[in-house]
Design a protein around this motif. Structure first.
Motif, mmCIF file in Angstrom:
data_model
loop_
_atom_site.group_PDB
_atom_site.id
_atom_site.type_symbol
_atom_site.label_atom_id
_atom_site.label_comp_id
_atom_site.label_asym_id
_atom_site.label_seq_id
_atom_site.Cartn_x
_atom_site.Cartn_y
_atom_site.Cartn_z
ATOM 1 N N THR A 1 -18.243 40.558 10.360
ATOM 2 C CA THR A 1 -18.650 39.723 9.307
ATOM 3 C C THR A 1 -17.547 38.519 9.206
ATOM 4 O OG1 THR A 1 -19.339 41.347 7.891
ATOM 5 C CG2 THR A 1 -18.689 39.488 6.742
ATOM 6 N N ARG A 2 -15.975 39.103 9.404
ATOM 7 C CA ARG A 2 -15.145 38.062 9.547
ATOM 8 C C ARG A 2 -15.234 36.770 10.669
ATOM 9 N NH1 ARG A 2 -9.209 38.017 11.575
ATOM 10 N NH2 ARG A 2 -8.365 36.334 10.274
ATOM 11 N N THR A 3 -15.737 37.120 11.927
ATOM 12 C CA THR A 3 -16.152 36.456 13.125
ATOM 13 C C THR A 3 -17.184 35.372 12.519
ATOM 14 O OG1 THR A 3 -15.208 37.939 14.431
ATOM 15 C CG2 THR A 3 -16.452 36.030 15.501
ATOM 16 N N LYS A 4 -18.372 36.240 11.970
ATOM 17 C CA LYS A 4 -19.422 35.148 11.313
ATOM 18 C C LYS A 4 -19.165 34.209 10.690
ATOM 19 C CE LYS A 4 -22.740 39.018 12.213
ATOM 20 N NZ LYS A 4 -23.723 39.696 11.549
ATOM 21 N N ASN A 5 -18.144 34.498 9.651
ATOM 22 C CA ASN A 5 -17.618 33.571 8.363
ATOM 23 C C ASN A 5 -16.739 32.497 9.126
ATOM 24 O OD1 ASN A 5 -18.936 34.746 6.340
ATOM 25 N ND2 ASN A 5 -16.980 36.160 5.955
ATOM 26 N N ILE A 6 -16.080 32.922 10.241
ATOM 27 C CA ILE A 6 -15.138 31.664 10.939
ATOM 28 C C ILE A 6 -16.213 30.668 11.590
ATOM 29 C CG2 ILE A 6 -13.664 31.356 12.870
ATOM 30 C CD1 ILE A 6 -12.216 33.852 11.842
ATOM 31 N N LEU A 7 -17.336 31.427 12.120
ATOM 32 C CA LEU A 7 -18.309 30.536 12.764
ATOM 33 C C LEU A 7 -19.161 29.537 11.978
ATOM 34 C CD1 LEU A 7 -19.860 33.053 15.646
ATOM 35 C CD2 LEU A 7 -18.586 30.892 15.993
ATOM 36 N N LYS A 8 -19.294 29.967 10.602
ATOM 37 C CA LYS A 8 -19.888 29.126 9.613
ATOM 38 C C LYS A 8 -19.058 28.007 9.363
ATOM 39 C CE LYS A 8 -22.332 33.030 7.584
ATOM 40 N NZ LYS A 8 -22.502 33.770 6.354
ATOM 41 N N ILE A 9 -17.838 28.048 9.535
ATOM 42 C CA ILE A 9 -16.890 26.995 9.358
ATOM 43 C C ILE A 9 -16.732 26.082 10.603
ATOM 44 C CG2 ILE A 9 -14.421 26.411 9.071
ATOM 45 C CD1 ILE A 9 -14.463 28.782 7.204
ATOM 46 N N CYS A 10 -16.745 26.694 11.946
ATOM 47 C CA CYS A 10 -16.450 25.900 13.202
ATOM 48 C C CYS A 10 -17.501 25.250 13.562
ATOM 49 C CB CYS A 10 -15.814 27.053 13.889
ATOM 50 S SG CYS A 10 -14.190 27.705 13.812
ATOM 51 N N VAL A 11 -18.710 25.958 13.627
ATOM 52 C CA VAL A 11 -19.968 25.039 13.977
ATOM 53 C C VAL A 11 -20.198 23.794 13.233
ATOM 54 C CG1 VAL A 11 -22.430 25.036 14.126
ATOM 55 C CG2 VAL A 11 -21.146 27.142 14.941
ATOM 56 N N PRO A 12 -20.255 23.762 11.778
ATOM 57 C CA PRO A 12 -20.041 22.358 11.282
ATOM 58 C C PRO A 12 -19.224 21.452 11.318
ATOM 59 C CG PRO A 12 -20.777 24.132 9.441
ATOM 60 C CD PRO A 12 -20.193 25.052 10.934
ATOM 61 N N LEU A 13 -17.750 22.047 11.903
ATOM 62 C CA LEU A 13 -16.786 21.286 11.977
ATOM 63 C C LEU A 13 -16.906 20.758 13.513
ATOM 64 C CD1 LEU A 13 -13.963 20.303 11.127
ATOM 65 C CD2 LEU A 13 -13.045 22.382 12.452
ATOM 66 N N LEU A 14 -17.551 21.270 14.661
ATOM 67 C CA LEU A 14 -17.895 20.773 15.651
ATOM 68 C C LEU A 14 -18.688 19.768 15.715
ATOM 69 C CD1 LEU A 14 -18.289 23.787 18.090
ATOM 70 C CD2 LEU A 14 -16.531 21.886 18.224
ATOM 71 N N VAL A 15 -19.914 19.832 14.734
ATOM 72 C CA VAL A 15 -20.920 18.697 14.647
ATOM 73 C C VAL A 15 -20.055 17.557 13.861
ATOM 74 C CG1 VAL A 15 -22.885 17.973 13.367
ATOM 75 C CG2 VAL A 15 -22.669 20.377 14.467
ATOM 76 N N LEU A 16 -19.193 17.723 13.129
ATOM 77 C CA LEU A 16 -18.484 16.684 12.656
ATOM 78 C C LEU A 16 -17.623 16.086 13.617
ATOM 79 C CD1 LEU A 16 -17.710 17.948 8.814
ATOM 80 C CD2 LEU A 16 -19.413 15.865 9.588
ATOM 81 N N LEU A 17 -17.003 16.656 14.453
ATOM 82 C CA LEU A 17 -16.085 16.161 15.407
ATOM 83 C C LEU A 17 -16.931 15.510 16.454
ATOM 84 C CD1 LEU A 17 -13.483 19.189 16.094
ATOM 85 C CD2 LEU A 17 -12.999 16.760 14.841
ATOM 86 N N ASN A 18 -18.094 15.718 16.804
ATOM 87 C CA ASN A 18 -18.724 15.321 17.725
ATOM 88 C C ASN A 18 -19.584 13.894 17.006
ATOM 89 O OD1 ASN A 18 -20.361 15.310 20.261
ATOM 90 N ND2 ASN A 18 -22.210 15.181 18.660
ATOM 91 N N TRP A 19 -19.786 13.800 15.816
ATOM 92 C CA TRP A 19 -20.278 12.691 15.131
ATOM 93 C C TRP A 19 -18.999 11.711 15.023
ATOM 94 C CZ3 TRP A 19 -22.057 12.539 9.249
ATOM 95 C CH2 TRP A 19 -22.729 11.143 8.889
ATOM 96 N N TYR A 20 -17.807 12.214 14.760
ATOM 97 C CA TYR A 20 -16.592 10.955 14.763
ATOM 98 C C TYR A 20 -16.400 10.580 16.114
ATOM 99 C CZ TYR A 20 -11.934 9.427 14.721
ATOM 100 O OH TYR A 20 -10.701 8.833 14.931
ATOM 101 N N TYR A 21 -16.536 11.157 17.244
ATOM 102 C CA TYR A 21 -16.647 10.932 18.418
ATOM 103 C C TYR A 21 -17.664 9.660 18.771
ATOM 104 C CZ TYR A 21 -17.447 10.510 23.703
ATOM 105 O OH TYR A 21 -17.674 10.036 24.712
ATOM 106 N N LEU A 22 -18.751 9.724 18.446
ATOM 107 C CA LEU A 22 -19.967 9.041 18.480
ATOM 108 C C LEU A 22 -19.597 7.882 17.547
ATOM 109 C CD1 LEU A 22 -23.079 11.406 18.161
ATOM 110 C CD2 LEU A 22 -21.846 10.383 20.290
ATOM 111 N N ILE A 23 -19.144 7.792 16.427
ATOM 112 C CA ILE A 23 -18.699 6.731 15.760
ATOM 113 C C ILE A 23 -17.346 5.890 16.545
ATOM 114 C CG2 ILE A 23 -17.679 5.822 13.595
ATOM 115 C CD1 ILE A 23 -19.404 8.286 12.060
ATOM 116 N N ALA A 24 -16.577 6.648 16.917
ATOM 117 C CA ALA A 24 -15.447 5.918 17.407
ATOM 118 C C ALA A 24 -15.807 5.248 18.661
ATOM 119 C CB ALA A 24 -14.212 7.129 17.877
ATOM 120 N N THR A 25 -16.712 5.590 19.500
ATOM 121 C CA THR A 25 -17.333 5.322 20.551
ATOM 122 C C THR A 25 -17.983 4.023 20.682
ATOM 123 O OG1 THR A 25 -18.563 6.763 21.163
ATOM 124 C CG2 THR A 25 -16.556 7.152 22.067
ATOM 125 N N VAL A 26 -18.652 3.730 19.380
ATOM 126 C CA VAL A 26 -19.697 2.481 19.209
ATOM 127 C C VAL A 26 -19.145 1.243 19.515
ATOM 128 C CG1 VAL A 26 -20.922 1.368 17.467
ATOM 129 C CG2 VAL A 26 -21.319 3.959 17.712
#
Length: 135
Positions: free
Chosen positions: A110-135
């Motif tokens: 359960t603890r690992t699942k909760n960590i993943l619930k935070i990390c996956v959206p964070l990865l999407v946001l980091l990827n989005w930041y990368y896309l915005i920074a490279t425009v």
């Protein structure tokens, strides 16, 4: 998280076969069908000038299907890495099925699942930041 080897059941759906096969199919379609010519432009990018989190995904798939891994990663890193990992899981799953050997299974606590619930959206946001920074 607990890793263990388990023999595959006949009724069991395998993550590697389903998602890896879908990724492999997408790469084959991108390789032999010029779908980039038929796709509309991104509405968010057209209206606001900012890329959406999925901007560059089609180009990333196309570049990866042509063997240009670095261009694929530059277009959309998250999509490129997900495709590469899915295809590797597909090959691993096929290997274990053909040789009738136990496959690697993961049990998340359960603890690992909760960590993943935070990390996956964070990865999407980091990827989005990368896309915005490279425009």
């Amino acid at each position: 998280m607990r890793l263990f080897l388990r023999q595959r059941n006949k009724d069991q759906r395998d993550f590697g076969i389903v998602f890896g096969g879908t990724a492999l199919l997408a790469l084959c379609v991108a390789r032999f069908f010029p779908f980039l010519d038929f796709l509309p432009s991104c509405p968010l990018h057209d209206c606001m000038g900012l890329p959406c989190p999925a901007c560059g995904a089609s180009r990333s798939i196309t570049y990866l299907s042509q063997g240009s891994v670095f261009l694929s990663i530059a277009s959309n890193p998250l999509i490129a890495f997900c495709l590469i990992i899915a295809v590797l899981f597909f090959l691993y799953s096929i290997f274990t099925i053909m040789l009738h050997i136990p496959g690697l299974n993961v049990h998340l606590r359960t603890r690992t699942k909760n960590i993943l619930k935070i990390c996956v959206p964070l990865l999407v946001l980091l990827n989005w930041y990368y896309l915005i920074a490279t425009v």
